[in-house]
Design a protein around this motif. Structure first.
Motif, PDB file in Angstrom:
ATOM      1  N   TYR A 170       0.790   3.969  -3.216  1.00 39.05           N
ATOM      2  CA  TYR A 170       0.328   5.350  -3.108  1.00 39.05           C
ATOM      3  C   TYR A 170       1.436   6.356  -3.402  1.00 39.05           C
ATOM      4  CZ  TYR A 170      -4.195   3.783  -1.533  1.00 39.05           C
ATOM      5  OH  TYR A 170      -5.442   3.194  -1.486  1.00 39.05           O
ATOM      6  N   LEU A 206      -8.848   1.435   1.314  1.00 37.32           N
ATOM      7  CA  LEU A 206      -7.460   1.600   0.876  1.00 37.32           C
ATOM      8  C   LEU A 206      -7.048   0.478  -0.080  1.00 37.32           C
ATOM      9  CD1 LEU A 206      -5.813   2.638   4.265  1.00 37.32           C
ATOM     10  CD2 LEU A 206      -6.007   4.086   2.232  1.00 37.32           C
ATOM     11  N   LEU A 236       0.826  -1.209   0.000  1.00 35.13           N
ATOM     12  CA  LEU A 236       0.000   0.000   0.000  1.00 35.13           C
ATOM     13  C   LEU A 236       0.864   1.265   0.000  1.00 35.13           C
ATOM     14  CD1 LEU A 236      -2.809  -0.998   2.550  1.00 35.13           C
ATOM     15  CD2 LEU A 236      -3.075  -0.699   0.086  1.00 35.13           C
ATOM     16  N   SER A 243      -2.633   4.017   5.428  1.00 33.19           N
ATOM     17  CA  SER A 243      -2.200   2.634   5.190  1.00 33.19           C
ATOM     18  C   SER A 243      -1.304   2.152   6.318  1.00 33.19           C
ATOM     19  CB  SER A 243      -1.444   2.543   3.856  1.00 33.19           C
ATOM     20  OG  SER A 243      -2.259   2.932   2.786  1.00 33.19           O
ATOM     21  N   LEU A 250      -3.353   9.049   2.200  1.00 31.04           N
ATOM     22  CA  LEU A 250      -3.639   7.626   2.001  1.00 31.04           C
ATOM     23  C   LEU A 250      -2.478   6.756   2.471  1.00 31.04           C
ATOM     24  CD1 LEU A 250      -5.272   7.843  -1.552  1.00 31.04           C
ATOM     25  CD2 LEU A 250      -6.440   7.398   0.611  1.00 31.04           C
TER      26      LEU A 250
END
Length: 651
Positions: free
Chosen positions: A77, A137, A73, A102, A98
């Motif tokens: 991002y 997410l 993740l 995460s 984000l």
């Protein structure tokens, strides 16, 4: 002549642009400066974490898998923009939010590991909120790295879990609360952190790292050189060399598009140089590169996921997949040969090709990492141990090759770079497994799997071929634009049970859905591998897809054969039965190819094509009586066309 002396039509930047055009996973940012270094460090740490836990002992499941998702993740991002066409290479403010979220949801899971374990089934409101954020997410990260298809499917399944009481009729269920769905999806080990993520967080990552080091050591170029040396001089040689190279290299990678662009940048120009049509050249590479994922030992990592779903040993799956894969590539090989014969296309001069003896004499050791990994798997070592052995041996070979080959450097810098590239290559697989895990979780939670498999059987009236046909259509549709790994996981959960219910053996059922999920990449209208091949060939994308579908005819027929006659996947097999089935099937490929291409010993009339195709089908079916009739029909066409050709030559 070698691939090192052939100038590809696309440089590395152009290859990247073409892959990004057809595959969302290649639309990442090119970060520099502090952020670029930060991404590099995170990727290297992730790879080292995976090697450390695999060699010295895995962490508890939710920690091992949760941390695995967390690394993915964070990198996604930072690397992947909100919109596919965003080429700014700048990380936006919302990406940092984000990213922080995460880290937060994964940290919550890891820090409260024991507490969450003890209150399983009695989760708090905080647990629910964290879980909702985590699911959002995962879905957004999947969209960025894999495109909209997979998240659309997983989103529909989540809605089904919530609104099940509004669904009329057969598929109705009581419906689950948001609290139940969210915590089940993130905190339990039945959904996002379920079996798909277990496989990803253990051996799939290591195999992707292994594939990265194989590429860096030069084994890919060596295999392509070897393919050219073996087949380049024969009729239609460059196309045959493309098939051999793609079959050997494609088994490690899980991306049909990447396989097509990587090998095709060399092979497609060679095919065009001897006279192959642009559409045909692009189609050959697309069909062969897609089929690489069907080829043991690795099968684009699907072999290892299949072991978890079927509970069959790895060796059983790899051996069972061998004959269908051989038939697939034999079919393409024959089609290429007949196309070359029909158009009078010769191979390349031997003087311009590398020599097999020289390649084996000078660089034989480059094949050792693959031999090591296959040996360890066959000897019963776990996939993790086998992958670690493969990585270790590829590093040793890399150092040796870097010392011998003055044109190739391999040292500590390349080792660290491989850790970075291996982690990046894992991102689409991790997210595919995470989102597929959501689907698997809903299927388990709601009992949808049983309903779907039972529904397919009811719809088909229990008729074997109709059930297989419906399953095939579902597999191809779901496979269009969906990553291979996720597609197989979904099919194994939903479609394969329907085939097993009507008596198809477990291995045959899972290979059936896997095959049709794979060939979606060369099946119009969404034939991504064929579109990538057309980009290199400069051909019409749709026509290239049609040509690729014709070349890969075996992939559409063979699954029906091994599902009804599982001796081809070594189920209920004896050496005599397997030998008979293999020989007749290989002969049958000539008949089917002749029928599809319209050329056998010479251009065929409509009735000849029908007889050729029918005789080929009879031969592929491993039944003595049917195969005998097929052989007689094929022999009759052979004698008829040979006589006709002799008369034409005399005239």
């Amino acid at each position: 002549m070698s691939v090192n002396n052939i100038k590809p039509t696309l440089d590395e930047k152009k290859q990247q642009e073409l892959m990004a055009k057809y595959d969302r996973e290649f639309t990442f940012r090119q970060l520099t400066g502090i952020l670029g270094k930060f991404v590099f460090i995170i990727a290297v740490i992730w790879s080292l974490w995976q090697i450390y836990t695999s060699s010295l002992g895995l962490k508890p499941p939710t920690i091992q898998r949760g941390v695995h998702v967390g690394f993915a993740l964070v990198l996604i991002y930072l690397l992947y923009p909100l919109r596919k066409n965003d080429r700014s290479n700048k990380v936006k403010w919302y990406d940092f939010i984000l990213l922080a979220a995460s880290i937060g949801v994964v940290a919550y899971h890891v820090v409260n590991f024991e507490t969450l374990l003890f209150r399983a089934g009695a989760y708090t409101k905080t647990d629910m909120i964290v879980s909702i954020i985590a699911v959002i997410l995962v879905i957004e990260a999947t969209r960025r790295v894999a495109g909209p298809v997979l998240i659309t499917v997983s989103g529909v399944f989540l809605l089904y879990a919530f609104f099940g009481n509004y669904v009329p009729g057969y598929f109705s269920h009581g419906g689950y609360s948001l609290h139940r769905i969210a915590t089940y999806a993130w905190i339990s080990t039945e959904s996002i952190l379920g079996i798909p993520m277990m496989v990803s967080s253990t051996f799939i990552f290591l195999f992707l790292l292994f594939a990265t080091y194989l590429k860096m050591t030069g084994i890919g170029d060596w295999l392509t050189d070897l393919a050219l040396a073996i087949a380049g001089h024969s009729t239609g040689g460059p196309a045959k060399a493309a098939i051999v190279a793609s079959a050997t290299q494609g088994t490690i990678s899980g991306s049909s598009v990447a396989n097509t662009v990587g090998t095709g940048s060399v092979t497609i120009p060679l095919m065009k140089s001897i006279g192959y049509r642009s559409e045909f050249a692009g189609a050959v590479e697309a069909a062969a590169s897609t089929g690489g994922q069907l080829m043991p030992p690795v099968m684009g990592a699907a072999a290892f996921i299949m072991t978890e779903f079927t509970e069959l040993p790895y060796v059983t799956i790899a051996l069972g997949a061998a004959i269908p894969a051989l038939l697939y590539f034999t079919g393409i090989f024959i089609m290429v040969h007949l196309e070359a014969k029909k158009n009078g296309l010769e191979g390349l001069p031997k003087s311009k090709l590398p020599k097999v003896k020289e390649l084996l004499k000078k660089k034989w050791f480059l094949g050792l990492p693959i031999i090591v990994i296959v040996y360890l798997l066959v000897k019963g070592y776990t996939p993790m141990r086998a992958a670690l052995g493969g990585i270790g041996s590829s590093l040793i070979i890399g150092f040796i090759n870097g010392y011998i080959d003055k044109n190739r450097t391999f040292g500590l810098k390349e080792v660290i770079k491989g850790l970075d590239e291996g982690a990046r290559s894992a991102l689409p697989v991790v997210m595919a497994c995470a989102s597929a895990g959501i689907i698997v979780g809903v299927v388990t939670l709601t009992g949808l799997g049983i309903k779907l498999s039972h529904g397919i059987v009811l719809l088909s009236g229990g008729k074997v071929y109709l059930t297989m046909f419906l399953t095939m259509i579902a597999s191809i549709i779901l496979g269009m634009g969906m990553p291979t790994t996720a597609n197989y996981i979904v099919q194994a959960t939903i479609a394969a049970p329907a085939l097993i219910k009507i008596g198809v053996p477990v291995l045959a059922a899972h290979l059936f859905v896997f095959y049709f999920g794979i060939v979606a990449d060369i099946t119009p209208p969404v034939a991504l591998a064929a579109f990538a091949g057309s980009g290199i060939a400069g051909s019409n994308p749709f026509k290239t897809g049609v040509e690729a579908s014709k070349l890969a005819f075996a992939a559409y027929l063979v699954p029906y054969i091994f599902a009804t006659s599982p001796v081809l996947v070594l189920v209920n097999a004896t050496p005599l039965r397997v030998t008979f089935a293999l020989i007749t099937a290989l002969i049958g490929m000539f008949g089917i190819a002749g029928g599809v291409s319209g050329y056998f010993l010479m251009p065929s009339k409509a009735w000849e094509r029908l007889v050729l195709f029918g005789s080929g089908l009879m031969l592929v079916n491993p039944d003595i009586k049917t195969s005998g009739i097929g052989f007689i029909l094929l022999a009759a066409i052979y004698i008829f066309q040979r006589s006709k050709k002799k008369k034409a030559v005399k005239a």
